[in-house]
Design a protein around this motif. Structure first.
Motif, PDB file in Angstrom:
ATOM      1  N   PHE A   1       0.834  -1.195   0.000  1.00 49.69           N
ATOM      2  CA  PHE A   1       0.000   0.000   0.000  1.00 49.69           C
ATOM      3  C   PHE A   1       0.872   1.250   0.000  1.00 49.69           C
ATOM      4  O   PHE A   1       1.949   1.264   0.597  1.00 49.69           O
ATOM      5  CB  PHE A   1      -0.896   0.018   1.242  1.00 49.69           C
TER       6      PHE A   1
ATOM      7  N   LYS B   1      -8.930   3.158   1.627  1.00 49.33           N
ATOM      8  CA  LYS B   1      -9.118   2.783   3.045  1.00 49.33           C
ATOM      9  C   LYS B   1      -9.639   1.365   3.186  1.00 49.33           C
ATOM     10  O   LYS B   1      -9.291   0.645   4.112  1.00 49.33           O
ATOM     11  CB  LYS B   1     -10.145   3.730   3.680  1.00 49.33           C
ATOM     12  N   SER B   2     -10.516   0.973   2.257  1.00 47.81           N
ATOM     13  CA  SER B   2     -11.155  -0.338   2.399  1.00 47.81           C
ATOM     14  C   SER B   2     -10.279  -1.475   1.876  1.00 47.81           C
ATOM     15  O   SER B   2     -10.693  -2.628   1.864  1.00 47.81           O
ATOM     16  CB  SER B   2     -12.505  -0.338   1.691  1.00 47.81           C
ATOM     17  N   LYS B   3      -9.058  -1.121   1.423  1.00 44.71           N
ATOM     18  CA  LYS B   3      -8.054  -2.137   1.038  1.00 44.71           C
ATOM     19  C   LYS B   3      -8.400  -2.903  -0.239  1.00 44.71           C
ATOM     20  O   LYS B   3      -7.833  -3.959  -0.504  1.00 44.71           O
ATOM     21  CB  LYS B   3      -7.784  -3.147   2.172  1.00 44.71           C
TER      22      LYS B   3
ATOM     23  N   ASN C   1       1.252  -6.940  -6.179  1.00 47.02           N
ATOM     24  CA  ASN C   1      -0.105  -6.385  -6.069  1.00 47.02           C
ATOM     25  C   ASN C   1      -1.070  -7.031  -7.065  1.00 47.02           C
ATOM     26  O   ASN C   1      -2.247  -7.226  -6.753  1.00 47.02           O
ATOM     27  CB  ASN C   1      -0.082  -4.862  -6.231  1.00 47.02           C
TER      28      ASN C   1
END
Ligand code: NIG
Ligand code: FE
Length: 421
Positions: free
Chosen positions: A21, A282-284, A355
């Protein structure tokens, strides 16, 4: 045992099997004068200098002047389909909109017509040719979406082709069910019935193990937010992971839906507003940037810099398909992403390795060069990572290995390592 030694630039992307991230995307290990030791299809040691000499009886390949990376992972493609759509090229130059072509029964629906008529063998042979091209550019794992059948028989045929190629071809193929790619003409006035059909098919996909993911094209004039939600929520209840083509052309709030539903990844996102992107980060959910689609449709590029600065995890893929992105070339996608979104080569390599693996739920097995992981890797005829981006539009791959075995070697390099396929 196989050892690649004296590698000028060994790009491991190791230290974690988790997606990276934000700033972590740029924190990539590069070992100069590195080596990798492979046994039984796995990496067993990563090191530098002459330490590899302790191993006797190993097959040695010199990496002098080369860059080695994990095998590239193309986590978003529409691999299996029939025909081509060069007839749309002229319309595109004349400024006819992508969705307008679809509305007139062209675009995706014209590929559907051809795919329904094609035999298993025809679809298989065309997809195999594309897989060969992908491999030649360094791709060792590919996701393949259905969605050019829009009926039970053809959707199943597409997924079976993908699954058969996974067995027959060295490249790993992961199948995604995308029956909700467009509304077929015969369901024009029966949308609700088509959604029901999708649910039946999702159940079949799950119990016959036809695909790992379910995807929906959430777009104005295609599937609405409510319809996408209905299909994806159903997929979740049967135990399949979900993806979404979100905000590709219009900002319908697909990014927000992806956060709410907990998609493994959200794709395109060109038109998503910043607030929803912050929420997504934020929610990944992994954002999948498809730079060749933006380039080819002459659209904006995903705000990848903004997304990373908000601590998001980014993946990059080709979106290979006969309409919006008829290219298998992942290196071009990497180069265009870097230039257009101002991403560093390290961020981009993270996006197409660990990723992308995370977007496919295979990050424990592949996506980085580290002890214990499957030995998928690429040798680039390039002294460092930056050179691959700088010298753009050509293929830098010298050879590619899958499960520790040579899967591709560039013609001009044949004999360089005394290797043959
Ligand atoms: O990801 N947007 C929807 N699906 C593909 C295009 C498919 C096609 O044009 O055939 C995409 O861009
Ligand atoms: Fe797509």
């Amino acid at each position: 045992m196989l050892i690649i030694h004296n590698i000028s630039s060994l790009v491991t992307v190791r230290a974690s099997s988790l997606p990276r991230f934000g700033q972590e995307m740029d924190n990539v290990e590069i070992i100069e004068d590195g080596y990798i030791v492979i046994e039984n299809g796995k990496f067993i040691e990563i090191g530098s200098g002459d330490d590899y000499l302790k191993y006797k009886d190993a097959k040695l390949v010199s990496g002098k002047g080369k860059t080695v990376t994990p095998g590239l992972i193309d986590c978003h493609t529409h691999l299996v389909h029939a025909g081509s759509r060069e007839n749309e090229f002229k319309l595109k130059l004349e400024g006819v909109d992508y969705l307008e072509i679809l509305k007139q029964g062209g675009g995706i629906l014209s590929t559907v017509e051809k795919t329904r008529l094609a035999s298993f063998e025809e679809l298989y042979n065309k997809a195999k040719k594309s897989l060969d091209i992908m491999l030649s550019y360094g791709t060792t794992t590919v996701e393949a979406k259905s969605g050019y059948g829009l009926d039970v028989e053809t959707e199943v045929k597409q997924m079976e082709v993908a699954n058969r190629l996974n067995i027959d071809h060295p490249v790993n193929v992961i199948s995604t069910f995308m029956g909700a790619h467009a509304l077929p003409n015969e369901y024009k006035d029966r949308r609700e019935e088509y959604i029901q059909l999708m649910k039946e098919l999702i159940t079949k996909v799950k119990y016959e193990d036809l695909a790992k993911f379910v995807d929906v094209f959430c777009e104005e004039g295609v599937f609405s937010i409510a319809e996408s939600r209905e299909i994806l929520e159903y997929a979740k209840t049967v135990g399949l992971d979900i993806k979404i083509h979100a905000d590709e052309i219009h900002d319908l709030g697909g990014a927000k839906l992806a956060s709410e539903l907990g998609c493994i990844s959200a794709e395109h996102l060109l038109a998503s507003n910043k607030e929803n992107l912050i929420e997504l980060a934020k929610s990944k959910v992994i954002a999948v940037m498809l730079p060749l689609t933006s380039f080819n449709l002459n659209k904006d590029f995903f705000k990848a810099r903004f997304f990373i600065e908000n601590n998001g995890a980014l993946a990059i893929a080709t979106d290979y398909n006969p309409g919006s992105s008829p290219s298998e070339n992942i290196q071009l996608a990497m180069q265009v992403a870097s230039i257009k979104a101002k991403l560093t080569p390290k961020e981009v390599i993270t996006a197409v390795t660990i990723n992308a693996a995370s977007a496919l739920g295979i990050n424990e097995e592949v996506g980085s060069i580290e002890e214990g992981k499957v030995a998928n890797f690429v040798i680039f005829d390039s002294p460092n990572l930056e050179y691959i981006f700088y010298h753009f539009g050509i293929n830098h791959v010298e050879s590619a290995y899958i499960n520790g075995k040579l899967a591709y070697i560039n013609k001009t390099s044949e004999g360089v390592h005394n290797e043959t396929l």
